[in-house]
Scaffold this motif. Structure first.
Motif, PDB file in Angstrom:
ATOM      1  N   ARG A   1     118.879  24.162  27.657  1.00 27.85           N
ATOM      2  CA  ARG A   1     118.788  22.704  27.511  1.00 27.85           C
ATOM      3  C   ARG A   1     117.383  22.292  27.080  1.00 27.85           C
ATOM      4  O   ARG A   1     117.214  21.446  26.201  1.00 27.85           O
ATOM      5  N   GLU A   2     116.380  22.899  27.726  1.00 31.51           N
ATOM      6  CA  GLU A   2     114.998  22.582  27.369  1.00 31.51           C
ATOM      7  C   GLU A   2     114.694  23.012  25.939  1.00 31.51           C
ATOM      8  O   GLU A   2     114.021  22.291  25.192  1.00 31.51           O
ATOM      9  N   LEU A   3     115.201  24.170  25.533  1.00 26.97           N
ATOM     10  CA  LEU A   3     114.985  24.663  24.172  1.00 26.97           C
ATOM     11  C   LEU A   3     115.640  23.737  23.154  1.00 26.97           C
ATOM     12  O   LEU A   3     115.035  23.402  22.127  1.00 26.97           O
ATOM     13  N   VAL A   4     116.869  23.302  23.427  1.00 29.15           N
ATOM     14  CA  VAL A   4     117.560  22.384  22.516  1.00 29.15           C
ATOM     15  C   VAL A   4     116.784  21.075  22.405  1.00 29.15           C
ATOM     16  O   VAL A   4     116.619  20.525  21.313  1.00 29.15           O
ATOM     17  N   HIS A   5     116.285  20.588  23.528  1.00 32.18           N
ATOM     18  CA  HIS A   5     115.511  19.346  23.521  1.00 32.18           C
ATOM     19  C   HIS A   5     114.244  19.530  22.691  1.00 32.18           C
ATOM     20  O   HIS A   5     113.915  18.682  21.846  1.00 32.18           O
ATOM     21  N   ASP A   6     113.518  20.624  22.916  1.00 31.56           N
ATOM     22  CA  ASP A   6     112.295  20.878  22.155  1.00 31.56           C
ATOM     23  C   ASP A   6     112.587  21.029  20.669  1.00 31.56           C
ATOM     24  O   ASP A   6     111.850  20.515  19.824  1.00 31.56           O
ATOM     25  N   LEU A   7     113.662  21.735  20.338  1.00 30.02           N
ATOM     26  CA  LEU A   7     114.016  21.927  18.931  1.00 30.02           C
ATOM     27  C   LEU A   7     114.405  20.609  18.265  1.00 30.02           C
ATOM     28  O   LEU A   7     114.064  20.375  17.108  1.00 30.02           O
ATOM     29  N   SER A   8     115.127  19.761  18.993  1.00 31.37           N
ATOM     30  CA  SER A   8     115.506  18.481  18.401  1.00 31.37           C
ATOM     31  C   SER A   8     114.270  17.621  18.134  1.00 31.37           C
ATOM     32  O   SER A   8     114.190  16.939  17.106  1.00 31.37           O
ATOM     33  N   ILE A   9     113.293  17.666  19.018  1.00 32.27           N
ATOM     34  CA  ILE A   9     112.039  16.934  18.792  1.00 32.27           C
ATOM     35  C   ILE A   9     111.325  17.504  17.571  1.00 32.27           C
ATOM     36  O   ILE A   9     110.841  16.755  16.711  1.00 32.27           O
ATOM     37  N   GLU A  10     111.278  18.830  17.463  1.00 30.95           N
ATOM     38  CA  GLU A  10     110.618  19.465  16.318  1.00 30.95           C
ATOM     39  C   GLU A  10     111.330  19.128  15.008  1.00 30.95           C
ATOM     40  O   GLU A  10     110.683  18.874  13.991  1.00 30.95           O
ATOM     41  N   VAL A  11     112.661  19.141  15.036  1.00 27.50           N
ATOM     42  CA  VAL A  11     113.413  18.832  13.816  1.00 27.50           C
ATOM     43  C   VAL A  11     113.142  17.389  13.395  1.00 27.50           C
ATOM     44  O   VAL A  11     112.939  17.121  12.213  1.00 27.50           O
TER      45      VAL A  11
END
Length: 145
Positions: A72-82
């Motif tokens: 969940r944290e990785l998906v959140h971080d990736l969405s912010i990066e995208v």
């Protein structure tokens, strides 16, 4: 050394712990037999196996939950990066478009200046020629005497 103690020494490589001995005594008393009975040994083996399986299950559940939280944290971080990268890409595309438009404007300005210079040079040459004719007294073209 009875059956139960031999089993623990063979399988676990250690003596019976006090709580394990007490459990064996309770199971034997409940079955109205001795702790040397094979059925008591098998029940304790089954208890140990289910206890180990239960602990493994709890560890697996904890690992699954930790992985789920990490994902969940990785998906959140990736969405912010995208989102950040998308904005950066749009800004960079805007800079490229502005640069291309600026380059086109510069090229058109240079072409226009070159054309104006050529026209001005031709006018200047014609004016010089006209001045030279006046000075030398040569008849001007297009005028009849």
């Amino acid at each position: 050394m009875n059956n139960l103690e031999r089993f623990y020494r063979t399988v676990h490589g250690r003596e019976l712990l006090p709580w394990e001995r007490q459990l064996a005594v309770r199971v034997a008393a409940a079955l109205n037999t001795t702790t040397d009975d094979d059925f008591v040994v098998h029940l304790l083996l089954l208890y140990n196996a289910t206890h180990v399986i239960s602990e493994m299950h709890n560890e697996l559940v904890a690992a699954r939950d930790a992985l789920s939280q990490g994902n969940r944290e990785l998906v959140h971080d990736l969405s912010i990066e995208v989102r950040r990268n998308t904005r950066t890409i749009y800004v960079l595309l805007g800079v490229v478009v502005a640069s291309v438009l600026g380059s086109v404007w510069i090229l058109l300005s240079l072409a226009s200046l070159s054309h104006q210079y050529t026209v001005g040079e031709a006018r200047f040459a014609a004016a010089l020629e006209a001045c030279e004719r006046r000075v030398t007294g040569a008849p001007q073209q297009g005028l009849a005497r």
